[in-house]
Design an enzyme around this catalytic site. Sequence first.
Site, PDB file in Angstrom:
ATOM      1  N   SER A  80     -41.832  28.433  41.717  1.00  0.00           N
ATOM      2  CA  SER A  80     -42.155  29.837  41.493  1.00  0.00           C
ATOM      3  C   SER A  80     -42.878  29.971  40.164  1.00  0.00           C
ATOM      4  O   SER A  80     -42.472  29.351  39.173  1.00  0.00           O
ATOM      5  CB  SER A  80     -40.863  30.662  41.471  1.00  0.00           C
ATOM      6  OG  SER A  80     -41.085  31.891  40.794  1.00  0.00           O
ATOM      7  N   GLY A 140     -33.419  47.100  44.085  1.00  0.00           N
ATOM      8  CA  GLY A 140     -33.363  47.904  45.309  1.00  0.00           C
ATOM      9  C   GLY A 140     -34.737  48.167  45.900  1.00  0.00           C
ATOM     10  O   GLY A 140     -34.934  49.121  46.647  1.00  0.00           O
ATOM     11  N   SER A 169     -37.349  42.936  47.001  1.00  0.00           N
ATOM     12  CA  SER A 169     -38.056  41.710  46.606  1.00  0.00           C
ATOM     13  C   SER A 169     -37.785  40.597  47.621  1.00  0.00           C
ATOM     14  O   SER A 169     -38.662  39.770  47.886  1.00  0.00           O
ATOM     15  CB  SER A 169     -37.636  41.267  45.205  1.00  0.00           C
ATOM     16  OG  SER A 169     -36.238  41.061  45.154  1.00  0.00           O
ATOM     17  N   ASP A 219     -36.546  47.014  55.646  1.00  0.00           N
ATOM     18  CA  ASP A 219     -37.327  46.438  54.551  1.00  0.00           C
ATOM     19  C   ASP A 219     -38.414  45.510  55.074  1.00  0.00           C
ATOM     20  O   ASP A 219     -39.560  45.535  54.609  1.00  0.00           O
ATOM     21  CB  ASP A 219     -36.411  45.673  53.588  1.00  0.00           C
ATOM     22  CG  ASP A 219     -35.275  46.540  53.063  1.00  0.00           C
ATOM     23  OD1 ASP A 219     -35.377  47.771  53.161  1.00  0.00           O
ATOM     24  OD2 ASP A 219     -34.291  45.968  52.572  1.00  0.00           O
TER      25      ASP A 219
HETATM   26  C1  GLA Z   1     -30.948  47.393  52.203  1.00  0.00           C
HETATM   27  C2  GLA Z   1     -31.080  46.701  53.554  1.00  0.00           C
HETATM   28  C3  GLA Z   1     -31.808  47.591  54.555  1.00  0.00           C
HETATM   29  C4  GLA Z   1     -31.217  48.987  54.606  1.00  0.00           C
HETATM   30  C5  GLA Z   1     -31.018  49.544  53.204  1.00  0.00           C
HETATM   31  C6  GLA Z   1     -30.275  50.850  53.214  1.00  0.00           C
HETATM   32  O1  GLA Z   1     -32.217  47.567  51.623  1.00  0.00           O
HETATM   33  O2  GLA Z   1     -31.804  45.497  53.410  1.00  0.00           O
HETATM   34  O3  GLA Z   1     -31.797  46.973  55.829  1.00  0.00           O
HETATM   35  O4  GLA Z   1     -30.027  48.998  55.343  1.00  0.00           O
HETATM   36  O5  GLA Z   1     -30.320  48.648  52.358  1.00  0.00           O
HETATM   37  O6  GLA Z   1     -31.030  51.826  53.840  1.00  0.00           O
END
Ligand code: GLA
Length: 377
Positions: free
Chosen positions: A64, A117, A120, A165
């Site tokens: 990395s 949050g 990444s 995500d």
């Molecule tokens: C994390 C998880 C997602 C989703 C969110 C909450 O980011 O990876 O799948 O559940 O929390 O919305």
Amino acid sequence: MSIVEEFTRVYGRAPEVVGSAPGRINVIGEHIDYNEGWVLPYAIGYRTSVAIARRTDASINLESMQRAGKRVHASAAGLAPDASRGWAEYVLGTLVSLGALGGFDVLVDGNVPAGAGLSSSAALECATASAINLLLDLGRTPAELALVAQKAENEFVGMPCGIMDQAVSMMSTRGHALLIDCKTLETEHIPINLADAGLALLVIDTQAHHSLVDGGYAARRASCEEVCAILGVPSLREVTLEQIEARRGDLTETQFVRARHAVTEIERVHAAVAAMRAGEWNTLGELISASHASLRDDYAVSCPELDLAVVASMAVGALGARMVGGGFGGSAIALTHTGLIPAIESAVRDAFAASGFKAPRFFIATPEDGATAKLVG
Ligand code: GLA
């Protein structure tokens, strides 16, 4: 130095392919993906790139650019999870999930803040999946690659995440939020032009870091599944608030409030889409704030830093603010008139200092494109 130049320096030859994928924020629809409802995230400008070249043996080397010189070694033969490999697990899990079991040299370069949050991990998985899909000509669609990446995280990393995500990292388009039906993976690109309305989405990274592999996330998911079993439905998508209230006596208080978050949040997503289409930004702000209250009180996934970021932003005049992502730390978003951004930043900074919290970080999140891949040379 570019990732191609650095790869060439590290491995003594050029990479064959470079994949790239973004992190995300989520306008609304939190803890809804695994309940098979609708979510409304968008990709941000922070991205992770993965450069890859095939090897003739079974060795997998991973480096990395953010951790120069710390090479991780694995072998394609009998590749199994090993948490001590840290970030490399997301790449290795994606290779396993794709069935791409040969030797590779891999170099990663990214600027998505880890633990904030902002997904990444999904960015790393999706960049890897996109690169390998092109390199090995696997012909998988973006939605299929999102599922591959989610499988890597579920089965290799051991985090029971939903599909949000990875889906938004693969399928987002600039200037749009991505409405995802998490049951069917159908998507709709909803134009969101905040700048024309004099607005912006400010991200407040609280610097309170979380680990979603810990039990809190899995426990929330389990509560929702228990409620489904009691109600005899496949997912909370199928349920109304009235139905949950009618069966309140059959649920524990925890089960009831967790389910109440899920069903009311799904309603808020639909209302938010309507507000966005109509340019009713005050309404969107109210929905965002209502989402935070529900996540804090019913779902219990907020934390003091996130609550303070929200309160301080609202006190200065944000239209709405809430935590994003899994929670227990990470980032909040504030929908605000652009002119208020400096005042919000200093209010949040002061409030954090007064509470003895780490200094927060800020950036403006505009909606950007999802994953890409290109062959080198
Ligand atoms: C994390 C998880 C997602 C989703 C969110 C909450 O980011 O990876 O799948 O559940 O929390 O919305």
